[in-house]
Design a protein around this motif. Sequence first.
Motif, PDB file in Angstrom:
ATOM      1  N   THR A 106       0.813  -1.226   0.000  1.00 53.07           N
ATOM      2  CA  THR A 106       0.000   0.000   0.000  1.00 53.07           C
ATOM      3  C   THR A 106       0.841   1.268   0.000  1.00 53.07           C
ATOM      4  N   PRO A 109       1.049   3.107  -3.722  1.00 52.82           N
ATOM      5  CA  PRO A 109      -0.239   3.673  -4.149  1.00 52.82           C
ATOM      6  C   PRO A 109      -0.676   4.873  -3.304  1.00 52.82           C
ATOM      7  N   ARG A 110      -0.385   4.832  -2.007  1.00 55.68           N
ATOM      8  CA  ARG A 110      -0.781   5.955  -1.157  1.00 55.68           C
ATOM      9  C   ARG A 110       0.076   7.187  -1.437  1.00 55.68           C
ATOM     10  N   LEU A 113      -0.061   7.523  -6.020  1.00 53.24           N
ATOM     11  CA  LEU A 113      -1.403   7.684  -6.577  1.00 53.24           C
ATOM     12  C   LEU A 113      -2.333   8.472  -5.659  1.00 53.24           C
ATOM     13  N   LYS A 114      -1.840   8.785  -4.439  1.00 55.45           N
ATOM     14  CA  LYS A 114      -2.613   9.544  -3.450  1.00 55.45           C
ATOM     15  C   LYS A 114      -3.915   8.845  -3.072  1.00 55.45           C
ATOM     16  N   GLN A 115      -3.867   7.512  -3.030  1.00 54.01           N
ATOM     17  CA  GLN A 115      -5.046   6.763  -2.618  1.00 54.01           C
ATOM     18  C   GLN A 115      -5.238   6.875  -1.106  1.00 54.01           C
ATOM     19  N   SER A 116      -6.479   6.764  -0.679  1.00 57.62           N
ATOM     20  CA  SER A 116      -6.754   6.707   0.751  1.00 57.62           C
ATOM     21  C   SER A 116      -6.280   5.369   1.303  1.00 57.62           C
ATOM     22  N   GLU A 119      -8.744   2.609   0.359  1.00 58.81           N
ATOM     23  CA  GLU A 119      -8.702   2.287  -1.068  1.00 58.81           C
ATOM     24  C   GLU A 119      -7.456   1.475  -1.395  1.00 58.81           C
ATOM     25  N   ALA A 120      -6.300   1.895  -0.852  1.00 59.54           N
ATOM     26  CA  ALA A 120      -5.050   1.188  -1.120  1.00 59.54           C
ATOM     27  C   ALA A 120      -5.082  -0.216  -0.525  1.00 59.54           C
ATOM     28  N   GLU A 123      -7.307  -2.615  -2.684  1.00 63.33           N
ATOM     29  CA  GLU A 123      -6.642  -3.071  -3.906  1.00 63.33           C
ATOM     30  C   GLU A 123      -5.486  -4.010  -3.581  1.00 63.33           C
TER      31      GLU A 123
END
Length: 252
Positions: A106, A109-110, A113-116, A119-120, A123
């Motif tokens: 994670t 992506p965090r 991609l600035k995912q929460s 969300e990370a 996935e």
Amino acid sequence: MSDEQAAGVVIEDLHKSFGDNEVLKGISMRVDPGEVVCLIGASGSGKSTLLRCVNRLEDPDAGRITVGQFEATDPDVNLDAMRRRIGMVFQQFNLFPHLSVLENCTLTPRRVLKQSASEAEEEALRQLDQVGLKDLADRRPAQLSGGQQQRVAIARALTMKPQLMLFDEPTSALDPETVGDVLTSMRSLAEAGMTMIVVTHEMGFAREVADRVVFMDQGVVVEEGPAQEVIGDPQQPRTQDFLRRVLNPLAE
């Protein structure tokens, strides 16, 4: 995966030297979207350098590389944007030892991609499930076998939703009994339509999974074609000699 979600690769007259050693001597090849191409050849033939040039981990001296909509060799290319489309799995797993499996998957992506966090994690768990390791998400890398760590590395690369996967001898550092699980994960990825360039010595995998095989020797492409033909009935004497040694290592 549709062709719109996959990235093809075009390599034109690629040259790369390290000092006086010319490692790539005018390589030209293409990989169509959704195609799996295996690069085979003896150590030192330029396979890994070619792969690293595609991702611009090495800067070519001359030639042109296009990855999807990106011209990788353009001095003004947005490398960060291009690399977000490319997943790469190396011989070594390169996992962070102080992080759990889930945290390893994670982190990028965090940050990129600035995912929460939720969300990370969703996935990451989905990709870990694809490689059969969802139940080990809380473990540290040291608690896993080499094969399991390599499958985590694959899952980690896939969390970035790449359009192209590059594999640089991903099973060479593994014990023989763990190789099969990694190859199974790669086979599933190929069946899902991922564009893949794989540097490998696993001839069985290449024969079964690759659409095409490219045999390299001393920095040039000696022979390429459908996997069954190149491995099963090679036409060039150098290819024949290499495969004879690889497939029958005890033969005189």
